[in-house]
Scaffold this motif. Structure first.
Motif, PDB file in Angstrom:
ATOM      1  N   SER A 179       0.797  -1.295   0.286  1.00  0.00           N
ATOM      2  CA  SER A 179       0.205   0.205  -0.097  1.00  0.00           C
ATOM      3  C   SER A 179       0.664   1.339  -0.294  1.00  0.00           C
ATOM      4  O   SER A 179       1.626   1.478   0.485  1.00  0.00           O
ATOM      5  N   ARG A 180       0.418   2.153  -0.472  1.00  0.00           N
ATOM      6  CA  ARG A 180       1.348   3.407  -0.655  1.00  0.00           C
ATOM      7  C   ARG A 180       1.204   4.322   0.293  1.00  0.00           C
ATOM      8  O   ARG A 180       1.214   5.222   0.356  1.00  0.00           O
ATOM      9  N   CYS A 181      -0.092   3.808   0.966  1.00  0.00           N
ATOM     10  CA  CYS A 181      -0.431   4.606   2.657  1.00  0.00           C
ATOM     11  C   CYS A 181      -0.048   3.978   3.630  1.00  0.00           C
ATOM     12  O   CYS A 181      -1.317   2.964   4.310  1.00  0.00           O
ATOM     13  N   PRO A 182       0.925   3.130   3.687  1.00  0.00           N
ATOM     14  CA  PRO A 182       0.807   2.521   4.952  1.00  0.00           C
ATOM     15  C   PRO A 182       1.094   2.772   6.346  1.00  0.00           C
ATOM     16  O   PRO A 182       1.220   3.565   6.594  1.00  0.00           O
TER      17      PRO A 182
ATOM     18  N   GLU B  51       6.080   1.009   8.238  1.00  0.00           N
ATOM     19  CA  GLU B  51       7.061   1.075   7.945  1.00  0.00           C
ATOM     20  C   GLU B  51       8.352   0.941   9.150  1.00  0.00           C
ATOM     21  O   GLU B  51       9.617   1.004   8.712  1.00  0.00           O
TER      22      GLU B  51
ATOM     23  N   THR C 193      -3.682  -1.354   4.388  1.00  0.00           N
ATOM     24  CA  THR C 193      -2.639  -0.368   4.919  1.00  0.00           C
ATOM     25  C   THR C 193      -1.329  -1.175   6.001  1.00  0.00           C
ATOM     26  O   THR C 193      -0.622  -0.255   6.082  1.00  0.00           O
TER      27      THR C 193
ATOM     28  N   GLY D 117      -4.518   3.858  -0.832  1.00  0.00           N
ATOM     29  CA  GLY D 117      -3.089   2.886  -1.378  1.00  0.00           C
ATOM     30  C   GLY D 117      -2.815   1.695  -1.783  1.00  0.00           C
ATOM     31  O   GLY D 117      -1.704   1.680  -2.373  1.00  0.00           O
ATOM     32  N   LYS D 118      -4.299   0.799  -1.951  1.00  0.00           N
ATOM     33  CA  LYS D 118      -4.223  -0.172  -2.900  1.00  0.00           C
ATOM     34  C   LYS D 118      -4.071  -0.024  -4.374  1.00  0.00           C
ATOM     35  O   LYS D 118      -3.617  -0.872  -5.495  1.00  0.00           O
TER      36      LYS D 118
ATOM     37  N   ARG E 272       0.958   9.019   1.203  1.00  0.00           N
ATOM     38  CA  ARG E 272       0.124   8.858   2.085  1.00  0.00           C
ATOM     39  C   ARG E 272      -0.323  11.028   2.732  1.00  0.00           C
ATOM     40  O   ARG E 272      -1.166  11.282   3.168  1.00  0.00           O
TER      41      ARG E 272
END
Lengths: 406, 406
Positions: free
Chosen positions: A54-57, A62, A230, B329-330, B337
């Motif tokens: 996901s780009r929004c982890p 992280e 996420t 995100g997916k 984010r």
């Protein structure tokens, strides 16, 4: 919460030398249940991981991504009821606080502490509750695998765990895994939170290689709703207590056996998640053969597995193979309508681009009434092959997700 | 069948010179309703089309694809209750029989006859019923747009049509469209069956250019369930009776006005389909801004629009913006984010990677209680922008699709 009709009883799981489990009440939500899981890992434990793309982890994801580079682990902290995702600096501070508190307690580096959280998105994990929960866990009695598997769960309807063994370098090594996940489960990702523990001695680079390989045909081949979290995290910890010579690469004695055991365990765990898919009443195995490549087969299988029309047809025990044709057609992968063959269970229902004339509907109907349904597709183009698993789409999914409040 | 709560009354639609509509009972299913629609088109009518990208298209789609190359049309035949898809040679023969019967009746070429069918997949369209239905249509009284819109429908809960006008070369030209579709509606495809008729004189190449352009922000921007049909077809017919000088390219007098009117009509028709989404109780408009490109914005918007977790949250009137974060995100597209902002209606609920502190929940709750919901996402990366439309995911969708028998 009603237990999934596809649930499996929690198995008897052996201890893993070098792993101690404890649970506590951090009270992340207004509930009276344990929601913080703490695993102490022996000195020298190595670690590998597969994390969400996901780009929004979440900040936990992280944190793990950074700590995995070092490859050493002394503790795992899992929070249930709050995913801490999309919470900015306050979320990052919460993870740092958990790592610092644990490092001070164990006398290790903060980077030896791995963290994962699951639950609602957008609410910073309260640091005071996390610290109080950790303090309670530090002094708690050790618990068993089932206690830990229950504590990491959220909308899960049953605790999930599995184990296997392998002979490595003349030593029996044990692998145990626990996992949670029920919704927001999607392709090409690790499932929400899964943890594998082994007493084998494994170099972190090889552990990562083996885990990545095990992930491909297991967690990357399941989907409940096509929605990727996420926070998806699978971590593997190797305590090195089994006495085998360190596995450093694929040529090490027993490396194949270990990798095969890890793959087997991941597959067991992945299927347990699908069996707890939100609202699931049937486990669906979809095999695509004859594709131009394995990758193409996988994409077509996932197109079928994520089709709401296929999933509702199975829920209705309807042999509506036309919807399978639709899902093959829309996948964007090479396919030729007039070579396509489809089966339900062992009964061929369509072949060469049309229905099999007068196929026997009785075994198909009987197969669809069971709680495990197989769909087979042969594209007739090449040798590509893939198997994926999903569940049906029922009123239960709607009830769970239209009522769950943020 | 309960009419969708989002339904719109059928509007008063003007006649289009050069188009005559007739309906008949072919009885493709055991129902007592008209299920064959026959449109006679004046000599000189041009045609353009947008067809499904499915790798498993119906023989009607293949027929139209070939006939579109010639660009002339004299008739349209629409069958409801049987899609004739995935039926091999017998399906092809049925389309050829329809074209031959119609060509003999009108004294035209079979390639001037366009056909579309909708309904169950995998059952060859019975040629005898089609021919008898055609014969009945040939001698029937002419009917109005609403009769035709009702006759092309299947699981649709209300008939759908729209119209607009444009001034072209000093002449008022009329555009009328009818459309059907409710489930198996998906991105990057024409919706199931849509037909546009105009009395403008338009060269087929320019008609195709204008239709393709109109398709991009309309039919390609709607999704009910992410499932693309084997039969998706939108055809535009131009009879040339309005008296304008032929539109041959974008530089022709009135070309811009015609293209804009066609785009407006397609958008109206597309939204009528979403309003009849299976089980829909809310129309959801999703706008993504600040993406790296329009294409990237479109993909992210579709990831949100196809997320079952987002759609069930809206069904539950739950401002669960965390699920929007998940869907961003997916999507596999560039996103950061900590730059992401999300609004429901006009209320900003998240900004800079976390919740807006203390945002007023009252207007959000009020907005979600309405039957038109807006979700806005700003990625903060560039100028890319897209708007797409979907509906919520409710028990109604499950009931319709788990019970519909093949």
């Amino acid at each position: 919460m009603t237990v999934s009709p596809l649930a499996r009883p929690f198995p008897a799981l052996p201890p893993v030398a070098g792993v101690e489990l404890r649970i506590a009440r951090a009270r992340y939500k207004t509930w009276d249940r344990c929601d913080l899981t703490f695993a102490t890992l022996a000195e020298g434990t190595t670690v590998a991981g597969v994390l969400t793309q996901s780009r929004c982890p979440s900040p936990e994801v992280e944190w793990c991504r950074k700590a995995l580079v070092l490859g050493n682990a002394r503790a795992l902290v899992v929070n249930a009821g709050n995913s801490n995702a999309f919470t900015g600096d306050r979320g990052r501070q919460a993870v740092e606080a958990i790592a610092a508190r644990t490092a001070a307690h164990l006398g290790c580096q903060p980077s030896d502490v791995f963290a994962a959280s699951t639950g609602v998105i957008g609410v910073p994990l309260p640091i005071d509750k996390a610290e109080a929960g950790l303090d309670a866990a530090f002094t708690a009695e050790a618990c068993d695998w089932q206690d830990a598997a229950e504590t990491i769960g959220t909308t899960d309807t049953y605790p999930k765990g599995a184990s296997t063994t392998a002979i490595v370098d003349g030593h029996t090594v044990t692998l145990v895994g626990i996992i949670k996940g029920s919704g927001m489960i999607a392709p090409d990702m690790a499932t929400m939170l899964g943890f594998v523990f082994t007493d084998a001695a494994v170099d972190p680079a090889f552990l990562q290689t083996a885990l990545t390989a095990a992930n491909t045909p297991s967690f990357s081949c399941i989907t409940v709703d096509g929605d990727a979290s996420t926070s998806d995290t699978v971590l593997a910890f190797a305590t090195g207590k089994a006495g085998n010579a360190m596995l450093v690469d694929a040529d090490s004695a027993g490396a194949d056996a270990f990798a095969a055991a890890l793959a087997d365990l991941c597959r067991q765990l992945a299927l347990l998640v699908v069996r707890d898919g939100e609202g699931a009443t049937k486990l669906i195995e979809i095999t695509v053969e004859g594709a131009e490549s394995d990758r193409s087969a996988h994409r077509i299988a996932m197109s079928i597995a994520n089709s709401p029309l296929v999933k509702t047809a199975i829920a209705g025990e309807d042999a509506n193979w036309g919807r399978v044709v639709m899902a093959v057609g829309k996948a964007g992968e090479p396919a030729e309508r007039d070579r396509l063959a489809i089966r339900f269970g062992t009964t061929q229902v369509a072949r060469d681009g049309l229905a099999v004339s007068g196929y026997d509907e009785a075994p198909v109907a009987a197969h669809l009434k069971g709680d495990e349904v197989e769909i087979g597709v042969d594209l007739g183009l090449g040798d590509g092959r893939a198997t994926v698993w999903t569940c049906d789409l029922t009123h239960g999914y709607i009830s769970i997700n239209a009522d769950y409040r943020s």
